[in-house]
Design a protein around this motif. Sequence first.
Motif, mmCIF file in Angstrom:
data_model
loop_
_atom_site.group_PDB
_atom_site.id
_atom_site.type_symbol
_atom_site.label_atom_id
_atom_site.label_comp_id
_atom_site.label_asym_id
_atom_site.label_seq_id
_atom_site.Cartn_x
_atom_site.Cartn_y
_atom_site.Cartn_z
ATOM 1 N N GLY A 92 -41.567 -13.585 55.404
ATOM 2 C CA GLY A 92 -41.258 -13.373 53.935
ATOM 3 C C GLY A 92 -39.851 -14.130 53.817
ATOM 4 N N PRO A 93 -39.843 -14.595 52.577
ATOM 5 C CA PRO A 93 -38.556 -15.593 52.399
ATOM 6 C C PRO A 93 -37.452 -14.680 52.560
ATOM 7 N N THR A 94 -36.442 -15.253 53.321
ATOM 8 C CA THR A 94 -35.463 -14.397 54.221
ATOM 9 C C THR A 94 -34.118 -15.148 53.669
ATOM 10 N N THR A 95 -33.106 -14.500 53.383
ATOM 11 C CA THR A 95 -31.647 -14.442 53.521
ATOM 12 C C THR A 95 -30.959 -14.076 54.283
ATOM 13 N N LEU A 96 -30.037 -14.790 55.312
ATOM 14 C CA LEU A 96 -29.382 -14.410 56.341
ATOM 15 C C LEU A 96 -28.012 -14.300 56.129
ATOM 16 N N GLY A 97 -27.231 -13.326 55.803
ATOM 17 C CA GLY A 97 -25.773 -13.347 55.492
ATOM 18 C C GLY A 97 -25.259 -13.306 54.096
ATOM 19 N N ALA A 98 -24.241 -12.604 53.808
ATOM 20 C CA ALA A 98 -23.758 -12.478 52.531
ATOM 21 C C ALA A 98 -22.531 -13.280 52.266
ATOM 22 N N GLY A 99 -22.140 -14.192 53.247
ATOM 23 C CA GLY A 99 -21.005 -15.100 53.431
ATOM 24 C C GLY A 99 -20.395 -15.358 54.578
ATOM 25 N N ALA A 100 -19.353 -15.839 54.716
ATOM 26 C CA ALA A 100 -18.652 -16.445 55.691
ATOM 27 C C ALA A 100 -18.339 -15.279 56.844
ATOM 28 N N SER A 101 -18.271 -13.954 56.456
ATOM 29 C CA SER A 101 -17.919 -12.809 57.308
ATOM 30 C C SER A 101 -19.300 -12.381 58.071
ATOM 31 N N THR A 107 -22.577 -12.272 60.321
ATOM 32 C CA THR A 107 -22.999 -12.801 61.873
ATOM 33 C C THR A 107 -24.162 -12.039 62.208
ATOM 34 N N ILE A 108 -24.834 -12.751 63.101
ATOM 35 C CA ILE A 108 -26.123 -12.344 63.731
ATOM 36 C C ILE A 108 -25.775 -12.634 65.199
ATOM 37 N N THR A 109 -25.630 -11.447 66.043
ATOM 38 C CA THR A 109 -25.653 -11.671 67.625
ATOM 39 C C THR A 109 -26.536 -10.941 68.249
ATOM 40 N N ALA A 110 -26.444 -11.324 69.542
ATOM 41 C CA ALA A 110 -27.335 -10.724 70.671
ATOM 42 C C ALA A 110 -28.769 -10.331 70.145
ATOM 43 N N ILE A 111 -29.389 -11.190 69.533
ATOM 44 C CA ILE A 111 -30.874 -11.127 69.335
ATOM 45 C C ILE A 111 -31.436 -11.918 70.408
ATOM 46 N N ASN A 112 -32.581 -11.370 70.967
ATOM 47 C CA ASN A 112 -33.109 -12.264 72.217
ATOM 48 C C ASN A 112 -33.907 -13.198 71.548
ATOM 49 N N ASN A 113 -35.077 -13.024 71.045
ATOM 50 C CA ASN A 113 -35.947 -14.469 70.516
ATOM 51 C C ASN A 113 -36.082 -14.309 68.808
ATOM 52 N N LEU A 114 -35.855 -15.032 68.078
ATOM 53 C CA LEU A 114 -35.723 -14.935 66.730
ATOM 54 C C LEU A 114 -36.820 -15.912 66.329
ATOM 55 N N LEU A 115 -37.449 -15.394 65.326
ATOM 56 C CA LEU A 115 -38.745 -16.148 64.648
ATOM 57 C C LEU A 115 -38.863 -15.822 63.466
ATOM 58 N N ILE A 116 -38.622 -16.762 62.297
ATOM 59 C CA ILE A 116 -38.639 -16.613 60.945
ATOM 60 C C ILE A 116 -39.783 -17.472 60.302
ATOM 61 N N ASN A 117 -41.059 -16.995 59.875
ATOM 62 C CA ASN A 117 -42.188 -17.382 59.471
ATOM 63 C C ASN A 117 -42.188 -17.944 58.131
ATOM 64 N N SER A 118 -40.977 -17.818 57.559
ATOM 65 C CA SER A 118 -40.936 -18.451 56.083
ATOM 66 C C SER A 118 -39.546 -19.175 55.776
ATOM 67 N N ALA A 119 -39.519 -19.498 54.485
ATOM 68 C CA ALA A 119 -38.269 -20.272 54.177
ATOM 69 C C ALA A 119 -37.027 -19.433 54.307
ATOM 70 N N ALA A 120 -35.811 -19.914 54.731
ATOM 71 C CA ALA A 120 -34.798 -19.260 55.044
ATOM 72 C C ALA A 120 -33.494 -19.714 54.575
ATOM 73 N N ILE A 121 -32.639 -18.837 53.783
ATOM 74 C CA ILE A 121 -31.436 -19.180 53.585
ATOM 75 C C ILE A 121 -30.307 -18.504 54.555
ATOM 76 N N PHE A 122 -29.268 -19.515 54.990
ATOM 77 C CA PHE A 122 -28.450 -19.197 55.864
ATOM 78 C C PHE A 122 -26.952 -19.048 55.159
ATOM 79 N N ASN A 123 -26.581 -18.037 55.034
ATOM 80 C CA ASN A 123 -25.324 -17.640 54.594
ATOM 81 C C ASN A 123 -24.305 -16.872 55.264
ATOM 82 N N LEU A 124 -24.302 -17.441 56.744
ATOM 83 C CA LEU A 124 -23.505 -16.733 57.545
ATOM 84 C C LEU A 124 -22.521 -17.669 58.601
ATOM 85 N N SER A 125 -21.709 -17.396 59.271
ATOM 86 C CA SER A 125 -20.837 -18.135 60.090
ATOM 87 C C SER A 125 -21.610 -18.281 61.453
#
Length: 211
Positions: free
Chosen positions: A56-65, A67-85
């Motif tokens: 599904g269309p994905t937004t990761l993060g709400a600004g510079a503060s 973070t995404i940490t300690a995921i093993n494997n990450l798969l995004i099957n759709s368009a993604a917006i990256f708004n994280l540090s």
Amino acid sequence: ALALKNATLNVSGITTTDAQTYTGLLSLQKSLTSLNGSSLSFDSIAGNHHDLTLTGPTTLGAGASSTITAINNLLINSAAIFNLSTLSTDGNQDYLGAANIIANLTMNGSSIQFDSSITGSNSNLTINPSQTLTLGSTGLESLSGIHNLTVNGNSDINMASLTSSGTQTINGLMNLLSDTSINASTINQNGSITGNSHNLSITGLTNLGSN
């Protein structure tokens, strides 16, 4: 729609017909291999070394503060917006849809793959693959709108063009899988280039080889 704040998930899948919104810190207690919705939005994620698959269309993060940490494997099957540090995985990262880099972003992982085009908002992108970064899947994709691009590792380039307004630095081997045009104010290629009989065009102040 589903809206959760500071949630802990101990399930393998969640499917909704509408949007899913996760504010605050999302903590995974097991691999979440089927998260499906009309749109998916996250502030920060603590993966606790579990897998995460998003559809599904994905937004990761709400600004510079954020973070995404300690995921093993990450798969995004759709368009993604990256708004994280920071986005860090123990294993692989694979992005099948278009990627839009809103904030200055550092990515850490084993193999990191972008199958579609990358756009930015004059943001900086630093990628640290312990194995290989793969850009593109057909040779028709492009990278644009990034200010400074830094790759600390080996890269497979399968895009038609990589364009940035600032500096492009690749500290590792560059392997061309398609004809490629590189455009930046300064290009630093601190590693060997394997062309595989493809054409390479470089525009900008160019430094080839390690200093």
